[in-house]
Design a protein around this motif. Sequence first.
Motif, PDB file in Angstrom:
ATOM      1  N   SER A 162     -47.858 -19.121 -11.146  1.00  0.00           N
ATOM      2  CA  SER A 162     -48.967 -18.222 -10.921  1.00  0.00           C
ATOM      3  C   SER A 162     -49.756 -18.125 -12.053  1.00  0.00           C
ATOM      4  O   SER A 162     -51.097 -17.756 -11.640  1.00  0.00           O
ATOM      5  N   LYS A 163     -49.614 -18.492 -13.062  1.00  0.00           N
ATOM      6  CA  LYS A 163     -50.365 -18.534 -14.479  1.00  0.00           C
ATOM      7  C   LYS A 163     -51.098 -19.971 -14.495  1.00  0.00           C
ATOM      8  O   LYS A 163     -51.706 -19.982 -15.461  1.00  0.00           O
ATOM      9  N   PHE A 164     -50.815 -20.936 -13.715  1.00  0.00           N
ATOM     10  CA  PHE A 164     -51.158 -22.310 -13.803  1.00  0.00           C
ATOM     11  C   PHE A 164     -52.569 -22.330 -13.293  1.00  0.00           C
ATOM     12  O   PHE A 164     -53.060 -21.993 -11.928  1.00  0.00           O
ATOM     13  N   ARG A 165     -53.473 -22.802 -14.078  1.00  0.00           N
ATOM     14  CA  ARG A 165     -54.838 -22.784 -13.622  1.00  0.00           C
ATOM     15  C   ARG A 165     -55.436 -23.989 -13.809  1.00  0.00           C
ATOM     16  O   ARG A 165     -56.953 -24.361 -13.375  1.00  0.00           O
ATOM     17  N   GLY A 166     -54.919 -25.279 -14.338  1.00  0.00           N
ATOM     18  CA  GLY A 166     -55.668 -26.520 -14.396  1.00  0.00           C
ATOM     19  C   GLY A 166     -54.739 -27.751 -14.534  1.00  0.00           C
ATOM     20  O   GLY A 166     -53.507 -27.447 -15.044  1.00  0.00           O
ATOM     21  N   GLN A 167     -54.988 -28.726 -14.120  1.00  0.00           N
ATOM     22  CA  GLN A 167     -54.141 -29.832 -14.209  1.00  0.00           C
ATOM     23  C   GLN A 167     -55.057 -31.123 -14.329  1.00  0.00           C
ATOM     24  O   GLN A 167     -56.170 -31.311 -13.806  1.00  0.00           O
ATOM     25  N   GLY A 168     -54.957 -31.735 -15.579  1.00  0.00           N
ATOM     26  CA  GLY A 168     -55.705 -32.922 -15.948  1.00  0.00           C
ATOM     27  C   GLY A 168     -54.915 -34.340 -16.072  1.00  0.00           C
ATOM     28  O   GLY A 168     -53.707 -34.422 -16.638  1.00  0.00           O
ATOM     29  N   PHE A 169     -55.080 -35.489 -15.307  1.00  0.00           N
ATOM     30  CA  PHE A 169     -54.455 -36.668 -15.647  1.00  0.00           C
ATOM     31  C   PHE A 169     -55.263 -37.728 -15.170  1.00  0.00           C
ATOM     32  O   PHE A 169     -56.652 -37.539 -14.721  1.00  0.00           O
ATOM     33  N   ASP A 170     -54.804 -38.868 -15.031  1.00  0.00           N
ATOM     34  CA  ASP A 170     -55.554 -40.143 -14.538  1.00  0.00           C
ATOM     35  C   ASP A 170     -55.970 -40.117 -13.250  1.00  0.00           C
ATOM     36  O   ASP A 170     -55.451 -39.384 -12.545  1.00  0.00           O
ATOM     37  N   GLY A 171     -56.624 -41.293 -12.785  1.00  0.00           N
ATOM     38  CA  GLY A 171     -57.069 -41.304 -11.445  1.00  0.00           C
ATOM     39  C   GLY A 171     -56.034 -42.288 -10.578  1.00  0.00           C
ATOM     40  O   GLY A 171     -56.487 -42.629  -9.306  1.00  0.00           O
ATOM     41  N   ALA A 172     -54.914 -42.494 -10.939  1.00  0.00           N
ATOM     42  CA  ALA A 172     -54.099 -43.188 -10.234  1.00  0.00           C
ATOM     43  C   ALA A 172     -53.827 -42.504  -8.783  1.00  0.00           C
ATOM     44  O   ALA A 172     -53.551 -41.419  -8.916  1.00  0.00           O
ATOM     45  N   SER A 173     -53.254 -43.516  -7.890  1.00  0.00           N
ATOM     46  CA  SER A 173     -53.094 -42.934  -6.323  1.00  0.00           C
ATOM     47  C   SER A 173     -51.923 -41.859  -6.412  1.00  0.00           C
ATOM     48  O   SER A 173     -51.944 -40.869  -5.588  1.00  0.00           O
ATOM     49  N   ASN A 174     -51.008 -41.953  -7.176  1.00  0.00           N
ATOM     50  CA  ASN A 174     -49.730 -41.153  -7.439  1.00  0.00           C
ATOM     51  C   ASN A 174     -49.942 -39.998  -7.948  1.00  0.00           C
ATOM     52  O   ASN A 174     -49.513 -38.841  -7.958  1.00  0.00           O
TER      53      ASN A 174
END
Length: 217
Positions: A162-174
């Motif tokens: 519930s405190k999770f506000r952002g996710q960042g990673f590369d552009g791979a399909s998975n």
Amino acid sequence: MRNDYRIRLNASIDCIRVLLRQGHSFRGHDETESSLNPGNFLIQLEFLGDHNKEINDVILKNAPKNCKLTSPDIQKDIVSACATETINVIIRDVGDSLFSILVDESRDVSTKEQMSVVIRYVDSSGHVNECFIGIEHLTNTTSLSLKAAIDKTFSRHNLSMSKFRGQGFDGASNMQGKFNGLKALILKENPCAFYIHCFAHQLQLALIAVTKKSSDF
């Protein structure tokens, strides 16, 4: 005898803390007594003994052969304990704050898949922090496996979705697949965890495109 063991253990811990802080390797190619360069750990321990007679009297050649506290297994156990304590401090600092994660995966030298996890948050002083909190080994790189690894990390460190506000990673399909990628799986559980394409990876892709178009490379 017990005091000698405590002195020996504390000396080993002090050396390992220095090497961890500096990001140095521990072991040498040749760790025999006749070696001129037995590795950073043994050199550091020897240096410590040279400047402290109490320590020198109970380490290395002066230690019992079955209790030197210099074996790779002992080093790994102490490193693991240091890692646990460091991550606990980070998690306590996060507290109830909102946070994001940065994720990337690759193979190690033994060709095993692994995923690194970095947590990004703002501390009580208003400073933005990005802290590495661990590596999760994966059976495969499907989005479901990646999501399960993230869930495992959250559970281990009592991080709230519930405190999770952002996710960042590369552009791979998975990773960023619109329907079945890791991004989509996380958004189904928490629509507030906005996805941002990793800027470092965007820069890498831009550099690759430029070099391919340049005749100088």
